[in-house]
Design a protein around this motif. Structure first.
Motif, PDB file in Angstrom:
ATOM      1  N   TRP A   1     -66.790 -26.950 -17.317  1.00  0.00           N
ATOM      2  CA  TRP A   1     -65.933 -27.640 -16.541  1.00  0.00           C
ATOM      3  C   TRP A   1     -66.105 -27.082 -14.679  1.00  0.00           C
ATOM      4  O   TRP A   1     -67.350 -26.258 -14.182  1.00  0.00           O
ATOM      5  N   ASP A   2     -65.346 -27.347 -13.647  1.00  0.00           N
ATOM      6  CA  ASP A   2     -65.969 -27.495 -12.411  1.00  0.00           C
ATOM      7  C   ASP A   2     -64.476 -27.170 -11.927  1.00  0.00           C
ATOM      8  O   ASP A   2     -63.894 -27.746 -11.795  1.00  0.00           O
ATOM      9  N   PHE A   3     -64.519 -26.300 -11.227  1.00  0.00           N
ATOM     10  CA  PHE A   3     -63.568 -26.018  -9.980  1.00  0.00           C
ATOM     11  C   PHE A   3     -63.594 -25.912  -8.593  1.00  0.00           C
ATOM     12  O   PHE A   3     -64.784 -25.435  -8.144  1.00  0.00           O
ATOM     13  N   ALA A   4     -62.951 -26.317  -7.765  1.00  0.00           N
ATOM     14  CA  ALA A   4     -63.142 -25.977  -6.696  1.00  0.00           C
ATOM     15  C   ALA A   4     -61.415 -25.707  -5.783  1.00  0.00           C
ATOM     16  O   ALA A   4     -60.677 -25.778  -6.009  1.00  0.00           O
ATOM     17  N   PRO A   5     -62.161 -24.730  -4.869  1.00  0.00           N
ATOM     18  CA  PRO A   5     -60.838 -24.415  -3.408  1.00  0.00           C
ATOM     19  C   PRO A   5     -60.374 -25.331  -3.135  1.00  0.00           C
ATOM     20  O   PRO A   5     -61.168 -26.635  -2.533  1.00  0.00           O
ATOM     21  N   HIS A   6     -59.458 -25.215  -2.597  1.00  0.00           N
ATOM     22  CA  HIS A   6     -58.560 -25.761  -1.358  1.00  0.00           C
ATOM     23  C   HIS A   6     -59.203 -25.676   0.149  1.00  0.00           C
ATOM     24  O   HIS A   6     -60.134 -24.905  -0.409  1.00  0.00           O
ATOM     25  N   THR A   7     -59.326 -26.687   0.615  1.00  0.00           N
ATOM     26  CA  THR A   7     -60.256 -26.320   1.952  1.00  0.00           C
ATOM     27  C   THR A   7     -59.419 -25.278   2.578  1.00  0.00           C
ATOM     28  O   THR A   7     -59.785 -24.202   3.851  1.00  0.00           O
ATOM     29  N   SER A   8     -58.730 -24.668   2.314  1.00  0.00           N
ATOM     30  CA  SER A   8     -57.706 -23.763   3.311  1.00  0.00           C
ATOM     31  C   SER A   8     -58.008 -22.558   2.456  1.00  0.00           C
ATOM     32  O   SER A   8     -57.666 -21.288   3.252  1.00  0.00           O
ATOM     33  N   GLU A   9     -58.017 -22.928   1.525  1.00  0.00           N
ATOM     34  CA  GLU A   9     -59.350 -21.115   0.843  1.00  0.00           C
ATOM     35  C   GLU A   9     -60.289 -20.891   1.393  1.00  0.00           C
ATOM     36  O   GLU A   9     -61.349 -22.139   0.994  1.00  0.00           O
TER      37      GLU A   9
ATOM     38  N   ARG B   1     -63.556 -20.184  -0.076  1.00  0.00           N
ATOM     39  CA  ARG B   1     -64.742 -20.518  -1.776  1.00  0.00           C
ATOM     40  C   ARG B   1     -66.299 -18.821  -2.069  1.00  0.00           C
ATOM     41  O   ARG B   1     -65.559 -18.675  -2.647  1.00  0.00           O
ATOM     42  N   ASP B   2     -66.370 -18.765  -0.805  1.00  0.00           N
ATOM     43  CA  ASP B   2     -67.124 -17.557  -0.930  1.00  0.00           C
ATOM     44  C   ASP B   2     -65.925 -15.930  -1.601  1.00  0.00           C
ATOM     45  O   ASP B   2     -66.568 -15.603  -2.207  1.00  0.00           O
ATOM     46  N   ALA B   3     -64.921 -16.695  -1.712  1.00  0.00           N
ATOM     47  CA  ALA B   3     -64.283 -14.656  -1.653  1.00  0.00           C
ATOM     48  C   ALA B   3     -63.695 -15.567  -3.385  1.00  0.00           C
ATOM     49  O   ALA B   3     -64.228 -13.839  -3.967  1.00  0.00           O
ATOM     50  N   GLU B   4     -63.256 -16.538  -3.201  1.00  0.00           N
ATOM     51  CA  GLU B   4     -63.117 -16.852  -5.204  1.00  0.00           C
ATOM     52  C   GLU B   4     -64.528 -16.454  -5.562  1.00  0.00           C
ATOM     53  O   GLU B   4     -63.499 -16.056  -6.754  1.00  0.00           O
ATOM     54  N   ILE B   5     -65.118 -17.078  -5.163  1.00  0.00           N
ATOM     55  CA  ILE B   5     -66.965 -16.846  -6.140  1.00  0.00           C
ATOM     56  C   ILE B   5     -66.595 -15.103  -6.318  1.00  0.00           C
ATOM     57  O   ILE B   5     -66.959 -14.560  -7.655  1.00  0.00           O
ATOM     58  N   GLU B   6     -66.366 -14.406  -5.486  1.00  0.00           N
ATOM     59  CA  GLU B   6     -66.408 -13.138  -5.223  1.00  0.00           C
ATOM     60  C   GLU B   6     -65.504 -12.297  -6.282  1.00  0.00           C
ATOM     61  O   GLU B   6     -65.338 -11.289  -7.025  1.00  0.00           O
ATOM     62  N   ARG B   7     -64.619 -13.087  -6.738  1.00  0.00           N
ATOM     63  CA  ARG B   7     -63.399 -13.122  -7.275  1.00  0.00           C
ATOM     64  C   ARG B   7     -63.593 -12.888  -8.765  1.00  0.00           C
ATOM     65  O   ARG B   7     -63.626 -12.015  -9.171  1.00  0.00           O
ATOM     66  N   LEU B   8     -64.029 -14.026  -8.969  1.00  0.00           N
ATOM     67  CA  LEU B   8     -64.162 -14.311 -10.260  1.00  0.00           C
ATOM     68  C   LEU B   8     -65.593 -13.327 -10.892  1.00  0.00           C
ATOM     69  O   LEU B   8     -65.266 -12.976 -11.944  1.00  0.00           O
ATOM     70  N   VAL B   9     -67.177 -13.267  -9.731  1.00  0.00           N
ATOM     71  CA  VAL B   9     -67.868 -12.414 -10.556  1.00  0.00           C
ATOM     72  C   VAL B   9     -66.647 -10.461 -10.313  1.00  0.00           C
ATOM     73  O   VAL B   9     -66.877  -9.275 -11.670  1.00  0.00           O
ATOM     74  N   GLY B  10     -65.841 -10.000  -9.580  1.00  0.00           N
ATOM     75  CA  GLY B  10     -65.338  -8.760 -10.313  1.00  0.00           C
ATOM     76  C   GLY B  10     -64.370  -8.841 -10.882  1.00  0.00           C
ATOM     77  O   GLY B  10     -64.145  -8.174 -11.730  1.00  0.00           O
ATOM     78  N   LEU B  11     -64.426  -9.846 -11.378  1.00  0.00           N
ATOM     79  CA  LEU B  11     -63.679 -10.083 -12.884  1.00  0.00           C
ATOM     80  C   LEU B  11     -64.287  -9.982 -14.384  1.00  0.00           C
ATOM     81  O   LEU B  11     -64.134 -10.343 -15.075  1.00  0.00           O
ATOM     82  N   GLY B  12     -65.593 -10.351 -14.163  1.00  0.00           N
ATOM     83  CA  GLY B  12     -67.133 -10.178 -14.853  1.00  0.00           C
ATOM     84  C   GLY B  12     -67.569 -11.536 -15.196  1.00  0.00           C
ATOM     85  O   GLY B  12     -67.803 -11.599 -16.493  1.00  0.00           O
ATOM     86  N   ALA B  13     -67.352 -12.663 -14.159  1.00  0.00           N
ATOM     87  CA  ALA B  13     -68.255 -13.936 -14.193  1.00  0.00           C
ATOM     88  C   ALA B  13     -69.764 -13.381 -13.899  1.00  0.00           C
ATOM     89  O   ALA B  13     -69.674 -12.243 -12.873  1.00  0.00           O
ATOM     90  N   LYS B  14     -70.646 -14.605 -14.192  1.00  0.00           N
ATOM     91  CA  LYS B  14     -71.922 -13.297 -13.511  1.00  0.00           C
ATOM     92  C   LYS B  14     -72.062 -14.706 -12.752  1.00  0.00           C
ATOM     93  O   LYS B  14     -71.809 -15.740 -13.486  1.00  0.00           O
ATOM     94  N   VAL B  15     -72.988 -14.826 -11.897  1.00  0.00           N
ATOM     95  CA  VAL B  15     -73.884 -15.847 -10.873  1.00  0.00           C
ATOM     96  C   VAL B  15     -74.563 -16.427 -11.646  1.00  0.00           C
ATOM     97  O   VAL B  15     -75.350 -15.040 -11.963  1.00  0.00           O
TER      98      VAL B  15
ATOM     99  N   LEU C   1     -67.512 -25.402  -6.539  1.00  0.00           N
ATOM    100  CA  LEU C   1     -66.956 -26.399  -6.498  1.00  0.00           C
ATOM    101  C   LEU C   1     -67.237 -26.249  -4.615  1.00  0.00           C
ATOM    102  O   LEU C   1     -66.407 -25.014  -4.454  1.00  0.00           O
ATOM    103  N   SER C   2     -67.613 -27.701  -3.673  1.00  0.00           N
ATOM    104  CA  SER C   2     -67.382 -26.910  -2.398  1.00  0.00           C
ATOM    105  C   SER C   2     -65.780 -27.116  -2.015  1.00  0.00           C
ATOM    106  O   SER C   2     -64.812 -27.496  -3.020  1.00  0.00           O
ATOM    107  N   ALA C   3     -65.305 -26.357  -1.070  1.00  0.00           N
ATOM    108  CA  ALA C   3     -63.613 -26.848  -1.264  1.00  0.00           C
ATOM    109  C   ALA C   3     -63.096 -28.039  -0.417  1.00  0.00           C
ATOM    110  O   ALA C   3     -64.467 -28.958  -0.291  1.00  0.00           O
ATOM    111  N   ARG C   4     -61.812 -28.510  -1.241  1.00  0.00           N
ATOM    112  CA  ARG C   4     -61.676 -29.691  -1.663  1.00  0.00           C
ATOM    113  C   ARG C   4     -60.496 -29.935  -0.468  1.00  0.00           C
ATOM    114  O   ARG C   4     -59.739 -28.482  -0.649  1.00  0.00           O
TER     115      ARG C   4
END
Length: 132
Positions: free
Chosen positions: A78-86, A88-102, A127-130
Protein backbone atom coordinates in the motif's frame (compact mmCIF):
# COMPACT_ATOMS: atom_id res chain seq x y z
CA UNK A 1 -19.36 -4.42 -16.81
CA UNK A 2 -16.60 -3.57 -14.35
CA UNK A 3 -15.62 -5.33 -11.19
CA UNK A 4 -15.72 -3.54 -7.87
CA UNK A 5 -12.55 -3.65 -5.80
CA UNK A 6 -14.21 -5.23 -2.79
CA UNK A 7 -11.34 -5.82 -0.37
CA UNK A 8 -7.68 -6.57 0.13
CA UNK A 9 -7.00 -9.66 2.23
CA UNK A 10 -4.07 -9.74 4.63
CA UNK A 11 -2.90 -12.97 6.24
CA UNK A 12 -1.61 -12.90 9.80
CA UNK A 13 -0.75 -15.28 12.61
CA UNK A 14 -2.72 -12.89 14.86
CA UNK A 15 -5.37 -11.43 12.56
CA UNK A 16 -7.23 -9.65 15.35
CA UNK A 17 -4.14 -7.81 16.61
CA UNK A 18 -2.98 -6.81 13.14
CA UNK A 19 -6.46 -5.60 12.20
CA UNK A 20 -6.50 -3.54 15.39
CA UNK A 21 -3.14 -2.03 14.50
CA UNK A 22 -4.32 -1.04 11.01
CA UNK A 23 -7.64 0.28 12.37
CA UNK A 24 -5.69 2.65 14.62
CA UNK A 25 -3.10 3.52 11.96
CA UNK A 26 -5.76 4.42 9.38
CA UNK A 27 -8.52 5.53 11.76
CA UNK A 28 -10.80 2.91 10.21
CA UNK A 29 -13.66 0.99 11.83
CA UNK A 30 -14.07 -2.71 12.52
CA UNK A 31 -17.14 -3.62 10.48
CA UNK A 32 -17.07 -7.33 11.35
CA UNK A 33 -14.91 -9.59 13.51
CA UNK A 34 -14.81 -13.36 14.00
CA UNK A 35 -12.30 -16.15 14.46
CA UNK A 36 -12.14 -16.39 10.65
CA UNK A 37 -11.75 -12.73 9.68
CA UNK A 38 -11.75 -9.10 10.77
CA UNK A 39 -13.08 -6.55 8.28
CA UNK A 40 -12.04 -2.89 8.38
CA UNK A 41 -13.69 -0.05 6.48
CA UNK A 42 -13.17 3.71 6.48
CA UNK A 43 -15.43 5.26 9.11
CA UNK A 44 -16.93 7.63 6.56
CA UNK A 45 -17.76 4.70 4.28
CA UNK A 46 -20.17 3.26 6.82
CA UNK A 47 -22.17 6.47 6.64
CA UNK A 48 -22.23 6.57 2.84
CA UNK A 49 -22.42 2.90 1.83
CA UNK A 50 -26.22 2.83 1.77
CA UNK A 51 -26.32 5.91 -0.48
CA UNK A 52 -23.54 4.92 -2.89
CA UNK A 53 -24.04 2.75 -5.96
CA UNK A 54 -22.39 -0.67 -5.70
CA UNK A 55 -19.36 0.24 -7.86
CA UNK A 56 -18.57 3.38 -5.83
CA UNK A 57 -18.39 1.76 -2.39
CA UNK A 58 -14.73 1.84 -1.26
CA UNK A 59 -12.83 -1.39 -0.60
CA UNK A 60 -12.19 -2.73 2.86
CA UNK A 61 -9.31 -4.58 4.44
CA UNK A 62 -9.87 -8.16 5.56
CA UNK A 63 -7.49 -9.85 7.99
CA UNK A 64 -7.51 -13.65 8.10
CA UNK A 65 -5.60 -16.10 10.29
CA UNK A 66 -2.82 -18.32 8.98
CA UNK A 67 -0.38 -20.66 10.73
CA UNK A 68 2.79 -19.45 9.00
CA UNK A 69 4.84 -16.28 9.46
CA UNK A 70 5.40 -13.87 6.58
CA UNK A 71 8.55 -14.64 4.63
CA UNK A 72 10.14 -12.56 1.90
CA UNK A 73 9.29 -9.19 0.41
CA UNK A 74 5.69 -8.35 -0.47
CA UNK A 75 4.83 -8.40 -4.15
CA UNK A 76 2.05 -5.93 -3.43
CA UNK A 77 2.04 -3.05 -0.97
CA UNK A 78 0.00 0.00 0.00
CA UNK A 79 0.98 3.61 -0.59
CA UNK A 80 -0.43 6.19 1.83
CA UNK A 81 -0.06 9.95 1.57
CA UNK A 82 -0.73 12.69 4.09
CA UNK A 83 -2.51 15.85 2.98
CA UNK A 84 -0.31 18.90 2.38
CA UNK A 85 -1.79 20.44 5.54
CA UNK A 86 -0.37 17.58 7.63
CA UNK A 87 3.17 16.93 8.85
CA UNK A 88 4.47 13.86 6.99
CA UNK A 89 7.38 13.25 9.37
CA UNK A 90 5.04 13.44 12.38
CA UNK A 91 2.78 10.88 10.73
CA UNK A 92 5.72 8.51 10.20
CA UNK A 93 6.71 9.01 13.86
CA UNK A 94 3.11 8.23 14.91
CA UNK A 95 3.14 4.99 12.92
CA UNK A 96 6.51 4.00 14.37
CA UNK A 97 5.11 4.77 17.82
CA UNK A 98 2.26 2.35 17.08
CA UNK A 99 4.73 -0.40 16.19
CA UNK A 100 5.73 0.10 12.54
CA UNK A 101 9.40 -0.03 11.55
CA UNK A 102 11.17 2.09 8.95
CA UNK A 103 12.89 -0.38 6.61
CA UNK A 104 15.26 -0.22 3.66
CA UNK A 105 14.22 -2.13 0.55
CA UNK A 106 16.79 -0.47 -1.70
CA UNK A 107 14.88 2.71 -2.52
CA UNK A 108 17.00 5.50 -4.07
CA UNK A 109 18.52 8.21 -1.86
CA UNK A 110 16.28 10.87 -3.46
CA UNK A 111 13.08 8.88 -2.87
CA UNK A 112 10.05 10.97 -1.92
CA UNK A 113 8.59 8.09 0.07
CA UNK A 114 9.51 6.19 3.20
CA UNK A 115 9.12 2.42 3.40
CA UNK A 116 7.76 0.99 6.64
CA UNK A 117 6.64 -2.42 7.82
CA UNK A 118 3.61 -3.11 10.02
CA UNK A 119 4.01 -5.30 13.14
CA UNK A 120 3.72 -8.44 10.95
CA UNK A 121 6.39 -7.20 8.53
CA UNK A 122 4.06 -6.17 5.67
CA UNK A 123 5.66 -3.33 3.73
CA UNK A 124 3.86 -0.06 3.00
CA UNK A 125 4.97 3.42 1.97
CA UNK A 126 4.24 6.89 3.25
CA UNK A 127 4.51 9.18 0.25
CA UNK A 128 5.20 12.88 0.11
CA UNK A 129 2.24 15.09 1.08
CA UNK A 130 -0.46 15.49 -1.57
CA UNK A 131 -3.46 17.77 -2.06
CA UNK A 132 -5.37 15.48 -4.41
Amino acid sequence: MALRWYSTVVESTDHRALAGWWAEALDWTVAYASDLEVVLVPAWAEELTEALPFHRVPPGLVFVPVDHEKSGKNRLHWDFAPHTSENRDAEIERLVGLGAKVIDVGEPQEATWTVLADPDGNEFCVLSARDA
